[in-house]
Design a protein around this motif. Structure first.
Motif, PDB file in Angstrom:
ATOM      1  N   GLY A 116       0.820  -1.215   0.000  1.00  8.17           N
ATOM      2  CA  GLY A 116       0.000   0.000   0.000  1.00  8.17           C
ATOM      3  C   GLY A 116       0.850   1.259   0.000  1.00  8.17           C
ATOM      4  O   GLY A 116       0.545   2.227  -0.714  1.00  8.17           O
ATOM      5  N   GLN A 117       1.931   1.251   0.770  1.00 11.59           N
ATOM      6  CA  GLN A 117       2.824   2.408   0.810  1.00 11.59           C
ATOM      7  C   GLN A 117       3.464   2.629  -0.559  1.00 11.59           C
ATOM      8  O   GLN A 117       3.591   3.762  -1.030  1.00 11.59           O
TER       9      GLN A 117
ATOM     10  N   LEU B 159      -3.912   6.006  -5.490  1.00  9.92           N
ATOM     11  CA  LEU B 159      -4.474   6.234  -4.162  1.00  9.92           C
ATOM     12  C   LEU B 159      -5.551   5.229  -3.777  1.00  9.92           C
ATOM     13  O   LEU B 159      -5.592   4.758  -2.632  1.00  9.92           O
ATOM     14  N   ARG B 160      -6.442   4.937  -4.699  1.00  8.62           N
ATOM     15  CA  ARG B 160      -7.538   4.008  -4.378  1.00  8.62           C
ATOM     16  C   ARG B 160      -6.992   2.605  -4.061  1.00  8.62           C
ATOM     17  O   ARG B 160      -7.448   1.953  -3.123  1.00  8.62           O
ATOM     18  N   GLU B 161      -6.044   2.159  -4.866  1.00  4.72           N
ATOM     19  CA  GLU B 161      -5.445   0.841  -4.616  1.00  4.72           C
ATOM     20  C   GLU B 161      -4.699   0.833  -3.278  1.00  4.72           C
ATOM     21  O   GLU B 161      -4.778  -0.143  -2.524  1.00  4.72           O
ATOM     22  N   ALA B 162      -3.991   1.932  -3.000  1.00  4.81           N
ATOM     23  CA  ALA B 162      -3.268   2.042  -1.731  1.00  4.81           C
ATOM     24  C   ALA B 162      -4.231   1.963  -0.551  1.00  4.81           C
ATOM     25  O   ALA B 162      -3.977   1.270   0.439  1.00  4.81           O
ATOM     26  N   ALA B 163      -5.351   2.667  -0.685  1.00  3.57           N
ATOM     27  CA  ALA B 163      -6.350   2.676   0.388  1.00  3.57           C
ATOM     28  C   ALA B 163      -6.933   1.284   0.604  1.00  3.57           C
ATOM     29  O   ALA B 163      -7.146   0.845   1.749  1.00  3.57           O
TER      30      ALA B 163
ATOM     31  N   ARG C 218      -7.298  -3.463   4.115  1.00 11.55           N
ATOM     32  CA  ARG C 218      -7.140  -4.913   4.273  1.00 11.55           C
ATOM     33  C   ARG C 218      -6.142  -5.229   5.384  1.00 11.55           C
ATOM     34  O   ARG C 218      -6.370  -6.111   6.211  1.00 11.55           O
ATOM     35  N   ALA C 219      -5.025  -4.493   5.403  1.00 19.09           N
ATOM     36  CA  ALA C 219      -4.020  -4.695   6.447  1.00 19.09           C
ATOM     37  C   ALA C 219      -4.616  -4.444   7.825  1.00 19.09           C
ATOM     38  O   ALA C 219      -4.401  -5.218   8.765  1.00 19.09           O
TER      39      ALA C 219
ATOM     40  N   MET D 235      -2.587   6.376   5.640  1.00 17.41           N
ATOM     41  CA  MET D 235      -2.661   6.157   4.199  1.00 17.41           C
ATOM     42  C   MET D 235      -4.048   6.498   3.650  1.00 17.41           C
ATOM     43  O   MET D 235      -4.180   7.090   2.579  1.00 17.41           O
ATOM     44  N   LEU D 236      -5.072   6.153   4.399  1.00 11.93           N
ATOM     45  CA  LEU D 236      -6.440   6.476   3.978  1.00 11.93           C
ATOM     46  C   LEU D 236      -6.660   7.982   3.954  1.00 11.93           C
ATOM     47  O   LEU D 236      -7.320   8.516   3.057  1.00 11.93           O
TER      48      LEU D 236
END
Length: 363
Positions: A242-243, A251-255, A260-261, A278-279
């Motif tokens: 995600g980072q 951004l959407r994929e990172a969020a 999930r984490a 991150m969100l």
């Protein structure tokens, strides 16, 4: 007759000691920890200074998370056999985990200096000494002493026996070279770690970060995804990936990875807190609020958690709740300039809203 009787008594005593010790080992292997402990203690009633039995009892107590008692028996074992490297190793690990870092360093260093001669089990000894050098290096690495850490890692390489699994040592060598801004050498040791253990998740993540830093983004992504594939039930891989996605402005994929984490590691403060950050960076403020609330529940006395929760509530327009969290943060850390500034801004907004409400009421 008297001497023969004395010899017979000692001989019997030895057999009783061995029988209790063997029973303890069998019970421990069966997971019957309380019965195993009793057997070891019975053995020690017959031979109270036997290093192996004292060590076995210490190990059982350590596995049972009775750390102070374990330390006591490791010390007794070392009193009987000062060259018992495995006792130093386990003592050092307990001390390190409970934050006694200087004492842990001294313990690991003492272990590393034991001469390789007149040993009961040379292979086990060399493995324990190698692990002590590794752990001492890791402590120095975490304290920013990379050259010293590397020196210890290299000594560990020289001393490790053939049966020693070196993947963690190789990975930490890579980490030290990264901190020293020597990426080529870092990459070499990350690859060595993966060669030694192809499913070693930390090496996948560290190597992925190196590839990303050196511009090899597509290759980096493969290693992040492989780390997740190796253990999809752990949040750590999703967080690192995600980072990486965040740095690529995905951004959407990172969020998605962050959430999930946080769901997988919902009791781990660091994971939840990082996910919330991150969100927020992805401007998913409602999702960020949920994770900041979870982080604040996990560490209700941590000022940064309360301040960040206050800030996201502030952004989300939940002003009285934001104020309450800012005030709780300031109770714990009264001189925090960011929280003070945020609280002033919040109260200015609240005053303006109050005046506006009054005006509307006067119309």
């Amino acid at each position: 007759m008297k001497n023969e009787g004395t010899n017979l008594e000692l001989h019997t005593d030895t057999h009783v000691f061995v029988a209790w010790g063997n029973l303890g080992n069998v019970l421990k292997n069966q997971g019957k920890m309380a019965e195993a402990e009793k057997a070891y203690r019975n053995a020690l009633q017959h031979r109270g200074n036997m290093a192996d039995m004292l060590y076995n009892l210490g190990l059982l107590l350590q596995e049972d998370q009775r750390f102070s008692e374990a330390l006591h028996y490791y010390k007794l074992a070392l009193g009987s056999r000062p060259t018992l490297a495995s006792a130093y190793l386990n003592m050092g690990i307990i001390l390190m985990n409970r934050g006694d870092l200087d004492e842990a360093k001294r313990t690991f260093a003492t272990c590393a200096d034991i001469p390789d001669e007149n040993l009961k089990d040379p292979h086990a000894h060399k493995s324990s000494v190698t692990s002590c050098l590794y752990n001492l290096g890791k402590l120095l690495h975490e304290q920013g002493q990379q050259e010293e850490a590397l020196s210890l890692y290299k000594e560990a390489l020289q001393k490790m026996p053939p049966q020693f699994a070196p993947h963690s040592l190789f990975n930490m060598m890579g980490e030290a070279y990264m901190r020293l801004n020597r990426p080529e050498e870092a990459g070499h040791w990350y690859r060595e770690s993966l060669r030694a253990k192809p499913d070693h998740i930390p090496a996948h993540l560290t190597y992925a970060k190196l590839l990303s830093l050196t511009g090899q983004k597509a290759e980096a992504e493969k290693f992040f995804l492989r780390a997740i594939q190796l253990d999809p039930a752990k949040g750590n891989g999703y967080m690192h990936y995600g980072q990486f996605l965040l740095e690529q402005a995905r951004l959407r994929e990172a969020a998605e990875m962050a959430e999930r984490a946080a769901e997988l590691e919902s009791s781990e403060f660091d994971v939840v807190f990082s996910a919330a950050h991150m969100l927020r960076q992805a401007s998913l403020n409602e999702a960020a609020e949920r994770q900041y609330k979870r982080a604040a529940r996990l560490r209700p006395d941590y000022p940064a958690a309360l301040m960040n929760l206050g800030a996201i509530l502030h952004l989300n327009g939940k002003l009285p709740e934001a104020e309450a969290n800012y005030l709780r943060a300031l109770q714990l850390k009264p001189d925090d300039a960011i929280t003070q500034s945020n609280l002033r801004k919040l109260r200015n907004i609240m005053k303006r809203q109050e005046l506006q409400t009054r005006r509307i009421g006067d119309l």
